[in-house]
Design a protein around this motif. Structure first.
Motif, PDB file in Angstrom:
ATOM      1  N   LEU A 272       0.815  -1.218   0.000  1.00  0.00           N
ATOM      2  CA  LEU A 272       0.000   0.000   0.000  1.00  0.00           C
ATOM      3  C   LEU A 272       0.849   1.268   0.000  1.00  0.00           C
ATOM      4  O   LEU A 272       0.302   2.369   0.028  1.00  0.00           O
TER       5      LEU A 272
ATOM      6  N   HIS B  22       0.558   5.418   9.177  1.00  0.00           N
ATOM      7  CA  HIS B  22       0.581   4.168   9.955  1.00  0.00           C
ATOM      8  C   HIS B  22      -0.030   3.018   9.156  1.00  0.00           C
ATOM      9  O   HIS B  22       0.376   1.868   9.303  1.00  0.00           O
ATOM     10  N   ALA B  23      -0.990   3.324   8.301  1.00  0.00           N
ATOM     11  CA  ALA B  23      -1.581   2.279   7.452  1.00  0.00           C
ATOM     12  C   ALA B  23      -0.543   1.704   6.491  1.00  0.00           C
ATOM     13  O   ALA B  23      -0.527   0.496   6.243  1.00  0.00           O
ATOM     14  N   THR B  24       0.343   2.577   5.963  1.00  0.00           N
ATOM     15  CA  THR B  24       1.368   2.035   5.058  1.00  0.00           C
ATOM     16  C   THR B  24       2.249   1.018   5.788  1.00  0.00           C
ATOM     17  O   THR B  24       2.646   0.007   5.221  1.00  0.00           O
TER      18      THR B  24
ATOM     19  N   MET C 201       1.355  -0.755   8.576  1.00  0.00           N
ATOM     20  CA  MET C 201       0.542  -1.897   9.001  1.00  0.00           C
ATOM     21  C   MET C 201       0.376  -2.897   7.858  1.00  0.00           C
ATOM     22  O   MET C 201       0.166  -4.087   8.075  1.00  0.00           O
ATOM     23  N   ALA C 202       0.474  -2.385   6.620  1.00  0.00           N
ATOM     24  CA  ALA C 202       0.361  -3.255   5.451  1.00  0.00           C
ATOM     25  C   ALA C 202       1.713  -3.807   5.024  1.00  0.00           C
ATOM     26  O   ALA C 202       1.787  -4.600   4.096  1.00  0.00           O
TER      27      ALA C 202
ATOM     28  N   LEU D 174      -4.991   4.762  -0.194  1.00  0.00           N
ATOM     29  CA  LEU D 174      -4.170   3.547  -0.234  1.00  0.00           C
ATOM     30  C   LEU D 174      -4.931   2.347  -0.788  1.00  0.00           C
ATOM     31  O   LEU D 174      -4.388   1.244  -0.860  1.00  0.00           O
TER      32      LEU D 174
ATOM     33  N   PRO E 273      -3.850  -0.180  -4.635  1.00  0.00           N
ATOM     34  CA  PRO E 273      -3.035  -1.401  -4.815  1.00  0.00           C
ATOM     35  C   PRO E 273      -3.644  -2.648  -4.160  1.00  0.00           C
ATOM     36  O   PRO E 273      -3.119  -3.751  -4.362  1.00  0.00           O
TER      37      PRO E 273
ATOM     38  N   ALA F 203      -3.491  -5.614   6.043  1.00  0.00           N
ATOM     39  CA  ALA F 203      -3.496  -4.734   4.863  1.00  0.00           C
ATOM     40  C   ALA F 203      -4.918  -4.267   4.559  1.00  0.00           C
ATOM     41  O   ALA F 203      -5.137  -3.106   4.218  1.00  0.00           O
TER      42      ALA F 203
ATOM     43  N   ALA G  69      -5.640  -1.683   6.930  1.00  0.00           N
ATOM     44  CA  ALA G  69      -4.858  -0.488   6.581  1.00  0.00           C
ATOM     45  C   ALA G  69      -5.574   0.334   5.508  1.00  0.00           C
ATOM     46  O   ALA G  69      -5.567   1.569   5.561  1.00  0.00           O
TER      47      ALA G  69
ATOM     48  N   MET H 267      -8.107   2.305   7.424  1.00  0.00           N
ATOM     49  CA  MET H 267      -7.509   3.275   8.345  1.00  0.00           C
ATOM     50  C   MET H 267      -7.044   4.504   7.573  1.00  0.00           C
ATOM     51  O   MET H 267      -6.976   5.604   8.125  1.00  0.00           O
TER      52      MET H 267
END
Lengths: 332, 332
Positions: free
Chosen positions: A221, A260-262, A264-265, B221, B224, B258, B261, B264
């Motif tokens: 992501l 933080h999502a980037t 977490m993925a 995000l 992808p 993911a 994410a 999020m």
């Protein structure tokens, strides 16, 4: 490889004579629009611009002088560090940018004014103060923009800690990095407040540098992040200019959560936020549903930082009695 | 618009005569590789394939018969629902796919065997059982693949609940949706275990349907995700075929994180996981660092579902004493 910073230091150092004692202070800073991902690791160039607020008297005091002992010494918060200490090695490697190969033993003394409980990283203020103190010690003819470029090499976010107030670190376009440096935003917001809500941390999963690299390399992501972060910068700067917390806060919070999502993925996943961090966020979101205009941002650690206006300070401190309050423009 | 499912039902219903009473059971399921995002909302077609494990005797029992009262009745867990009830309306709208415009009053009686404390959504098993019971009540000549296509219209994940064991829901390529249906994987893994760790939930921020749409529409995000989820499906199916928990578990966990994410990073952010969920994950990760081979997956709610092999069951239940244990292949 041409490197604008190394060339600039070499030119400035050509005119340097003796070492004299020099002291400097630099504030820590919190990014409102995050830096996460490098486009050039050697030159420490970011994939996207970022915007920060400096933390006033929370920062690093650093003194640089010639060492009387004939070898390098690094003192941190009153303790002489072992030469093998990671902090000492990093500081001296940074000083080598100035010394080149010359034998110029230094004594570097740093004092951190950030409460330990706040758990803030000190690399931003540390490298900014060290840059300024080194330039002073060698009597170099460098302006703040030059110092920002140099501090960037020590730690990306240090490029923003050269100034107080709101600062934008321009991504820049040039391959040699000369246009990637901080720019102080001429935007005062006296009622702007920050609260640091400390969260018990477990072992830190990764340094922020390693976490950033791991995310860029493995997170499916990550690719859309830089463009979104660049867009967020613009919106955030406009909201600051308008002193519009209702526009600023949600964008700051969304930008942090997307960063933080980037992570977490990433594979394996990287989670700096803990159960305690999420409980703070839940309490905040509940209070916001009840009308509180405070918003969160989080970096590579479990603490939650809140932004709000002075009129909300009492409510924030009622909600989080142990939070530390910072007024970044007070007395400035 | 051609719609493979509606055309198929119309053809099958052309030969239908009377309504007779019919009963069916369908298990709930947990996706090991998630479905998150539609490419066609009207036909309920997904952006990516998904792989699930059915939950054996945790599911829905449904009976369909002609209503003696001349109007529709929906009973759920022993209660006659109000005609305006959301569940009743959704079930009857689904029955209308079969009835077309004809006046065929129905009594639908559903009984859920999933413990309420487990907090699992029942729409997957509910629509799968309802599909099978309706087909039986109208005496339709439809195979399981047909039933999966139809159940998909009621709730995407219901396409997987037509079978026990591991099931792949193929994304499909056709515009009319005929190739988007479940396929039972001929892969038995008798020692495979699932534990549901219930977490106190606050108010659910969004239904999973709304959350999915919000994420697709607003999360920078998200783009992808579908390709990564499709790739995860393949790896997960191979790991199941090899009964290789060390390959399966990390991929299942990374896929779920993911997916979360993507939410999020939505704007505004969407967080189904709570502080309690993250505390369960932290406890799990600590135990894993100590050698436990159990892995987590989470859906549009705060509960954490663990997958592991029978040999780890005692350790998992020691760690999470209130967890519910499921052996999906036991007695099959």
């Amino acid at each position: 490889m041409t490197d604008a910073v190394r060339d600039m230091i070499a030119r400035a150092m050509a005119g340097a004579t003796d070492i004299r004692a020099a002291e400097a202070y630099a504030p820590s800073n919190i990014a409102l629009s995050k830096y996460w991902g490098k486009r050039d690791a050697a030159r420490n160039l970011p994939l996207n611009s970022s915007v920060s607020i400096s933390l006033a008297n929370w920062g690093s005091h650093t003194r640089v002088e010639g060492s009387g002992t004939g070898h390098d010494e690094v003192h941190h918060n009153g303790t002489l560090l072992d030469p093998g200490d990671a902090f000492a090695r990093r500081a001296l490697a940074f000083a080598d940018l100035f010394r080149g190969g010359r034998h110029l033993p230094l004594r570097i003394t740093t004092q951190n004014s950030i409460p330990t409980a706040a758990g803030l990283a000190s690399s931003a203020s540390g490298f900014a103060a060290l840059t300024r103190a080194l330039a002073g010690a060698f009597g170099l003819d460098l302006d703040d923009t030059d110092l920002s470029r140099i501090a960037r090499i020590g730690s990306g976010s240090a490029a923003r800690s050269i100034w107080h107030g709101f600062v934008r670190w321009n991504r820049g376009e040039a391959e040699d990095g000369h246009d990637s440096h901080g720019v102080p935003l001429d935007l005062r917001w006296p009622g702007f407040r920050i609260a640091i809500v400390a969260v018990d941390k477990g072992p830190k999963p990764f340094s922020s540098r390693d976490g950033m690299n791991h995310t860029v390399e493995t997170s499916p992501l990550f690719p859309p992040w830089p463009a979104q972060a660049e867009a967020d910068c613009r919106v955030i700067e406009d909201a600051i200019a308008a002193r519009d917390m209702a526009a600023l806060g949600p964008r700051v919070e969304a930008n942090a959560l997307a960063m933080h999502a980037t992570m977490m993925a990433a594979r394996p996943p990287l989670c700096y936020l803990t159960g305690g961090s999420w409980q703070v966020l839940e309490r905040l979101w509940q209070a916001r549903a009840d009308g509180l205009a405070a918003f969160a941002t989080m970096d590579a650690g479990p603490n939650v930082k809140l932004i709000f206006e002075e009129s909300s300070a009492a409510d924030v401190l009622y909600l989080f009695p142990d939070a530390s309050l910072i007024a970044p423009f007070e007395g400035r």
